[in-house]
Design an enzyme around this catalytic site. Structure first.
Site, PDB file in Angstrom:
ATOM      1  N   ARG A 229       0.839  -1.189   0.000  1.00  0.00           N
ATOM      2  CA  ARG A 229       0.000   0.000   0.000  1.00  0.00           C
ATOM      3  C   ARG A 229       0.878   1.245   0.000  1.00  0.00           C
ATOM      4  NH1 ARG A 229      -4.126   0.608   3.189  1.00  0.00           N
ATOM      5  NH2 ARG A 229      -4.323  -1.545   3.892  1.00  0.00           N
ATOM      6  N   GLY A 250       7.054  -1.866  -4.307  1.00  0.00           N
ATOM      7  CA  GLY A 250       7.078  -1.040  -3.099  1.00  0.00           C
ATOM      8  C   GLY A 250       5.994   0.023  -3.090  1.00  0.00           C
ATOM      9  N   HIS A 251       5.904   0.693  -1.945  1.00  0.00           N
ATOM     10  CA  HIS A 251       4.835   1.685  -1.781  1.00  0.00           C
ATOM     11  C   HIS A 251       4.998   2.873  -2.734  1.00  0.00           C
ATOM     12  CE1 HIS A 251       7.410   3.435   1.786  1.00  0.00           C
ATOM     13  NE2 HIS A 251       7.988   3.617   0.627  1.00  0.00           N
ATOM     14  N   ASN A 252       3.858   3.372  -3.176  1.00  0.00           N
ATOM     15  CA  ASN A 252       3.759   4.544  -4.052  1.00  0.00           C
ATOM     16  C   ASN A 252       4.369   4.342  -5.436  1.00  0.00           C
ATOM     17  OD1 ASN A 252       3.845   5.867  -1.062  1.00  0.00           O
ATOM     18  ND2 ASN A 252       2.574   7.078  -2.456  1.00  0.00           N
ATOM     19  N   SER A 270       8.199   4.446  -4.732  1.00  0.00           N
ATOM     20  CA  SER A 270       8.107   5.645  -5.570  1.00  0.00           C
ATOM     21  C   SER A 270       8.800   5.494  -6.916  1.00  0.00           C
ATOM     22  CB  SER A 270       8.664   6.871  -4.823  1.00  0.00           C
ATOM     23  OG  SER A 270       7.942   7.090  -3.628  1.00  0.00           O
TER      24      SER A 270
END
Length: 361
Positions: A229, A250-252, A270
């Site tokens: 998330r 990974g996140h974002n 990211s």
């Protein structure tokens, strides 16, 4: 259902198709008996009567003449005169399309198993299959004709679209959004907390992981793949993208449409991967990387944080254009030979210095 026995194996009668139907579906030109019945796909070597195989490369044309297949899919303009063949522009694609007809994925009849736990305010669509020990949380919704198989866990506030297949032991955490026709293989985890911490005086403090994940239509995620998330905002997997087994997102991260990512690739937070990229297996991404549309990254490559990967073919650690990588590898392969040359030159220099010393002495 009435069946028919073909060549020692049992097939439902509706599964076998005649080659004229297969040729039309694949967009090819048929040569041979249009009433030939095909029951399954196979490779050239193992194919027997009732099978269809394909050949895409001229080096396998001879093998095609010896195959036991009842029909072979061949490239347009191929100099092959088989008893039954279908000529197409892209034999591998045509073979995949034919396989979809002959080997459709297993679909289970509408059922909710007595051991399933479904929140009272969850919304379940029509013709849905919910297997043993499935959990569906509060305010979640399941689209029509979706299959949720044994042991899967759907959290609170989750939206799952229509015609999805959620395989055993998939975990979809709270607040996630899954599009239509999505396939999540066994052990997939959607929406676990991202790896985000801030160093304090004596320890690490967890950065908020309160965002969401959006999986768009026609995505397929391989077994044990994890999509974290977002810390804030969203992590996105774009329409038509396919991830292999054990990929970590990974996140974002924002992964575009029609992206292909092979097994064991790890993507830090990211990272943006634009549409139509191809990523090999075991590629490592640092954070805040942008991979531009049309880039191809070879297996086991490594990409440093913050880099921009432009269209083209890239390889190596750190990544570099393929031609540079090949030149560097060629130089590296010569290092043992260069070392021996240096040893020989050193010995000759020492010998000359010795002779000069004796002469001057």
């Amino acid at each position: 259902m009435e069946g028919v026995v073909l060549f020692g194996a049992h097939y439902d009668r509706h599964m076998a198709r005649n080659v004229s139907e297969l040729a039309a579906y694949a967009g090819g030109a048929l040569t041979g008996d249009s009433n030939t019945m095909i029951a399954r796909v196979a490779d050239l070597d193992s194919a027997t009567e009732g099978d269809i195989a394909y050949v895409a490369d001229e080096k396998f044309f001879e093998a095609a003449t010896r195959t036991g297949a009842s029909c072979v899919i061949v490239p347009q303009g191929a100099e092959l005169k088989l008893a039954c063949q279908i000529e197409v522009r892209n034999p591998k694609l045509a073979f995949a399309l034919v396989a979809e007809l002959l080997h459709p994925p297993k679909k289970r009849a509408s059922e909710i198993h007595v051991s399933a736990i479904i929140a009272a305010n969850a919304r379940v669509g029509k013709d849905v299959f919910i297997g043993a020990f499935v959990c569906i949380g509060e305010n979640s919704s399941i689209g029509d004709r979706t299959q949720i198989r044994a042991g899967a866990k759907i959290g609170d506030g989750v939206m799952v679209g229509e015609d999805c297949v959620i395989h055993p032991n998939v975990f979809i955490e709270d607040g996630m959004t899954i599009g239509n026709r999505v396939i999540l293989h066994a052990g997939v985890v959607i929406g676990a907390d991202g790896f985000g911490y801030v160093r304090g005086d004596l320890s690490y403090h967890k950065f908020p992981q309160i965002g969401t994940v959006i999986i768009e239509d026609d995505v397929e995620l391989g077994a044990h793949t994890c999509v974290d998330r977002a810390a804030l905002g969203r992590t996105r997997i774009g329409r038509g993208t396919k991830l292999d087994n054990m990929v970590h997102v990974g996140h974002n991260c924002d992964i575009g449409e029609r992206v292909i990512i092979a097994a064991q690739t790890g993507i830090s937070g990211s990272v943006t991967i634009e549409d139509d990229c191809v990523i090999g297996g075991q590629v490592g991404f640092g954070d805040h990387i942008r991979v531009q549309s049309g880039a191809v990254i070879g297996s086991k490559a490594g990409i440093l944080p913050g880099k921009i990967v432009r269209p083209g073919v890239w390889w190596g650690i750190p990544i570099q254009p393929l031609e540079e990588y090949k030149r560097l590898n060629a130089h590296i392969s010569r290092l043992p030979h260069v070392r021996e040359e240096l040893k020989e030159l050193k010995a000759r220099i020492e010998e000359l210095e010795s002779k000069l010393g004796e002469k001057n002495g």
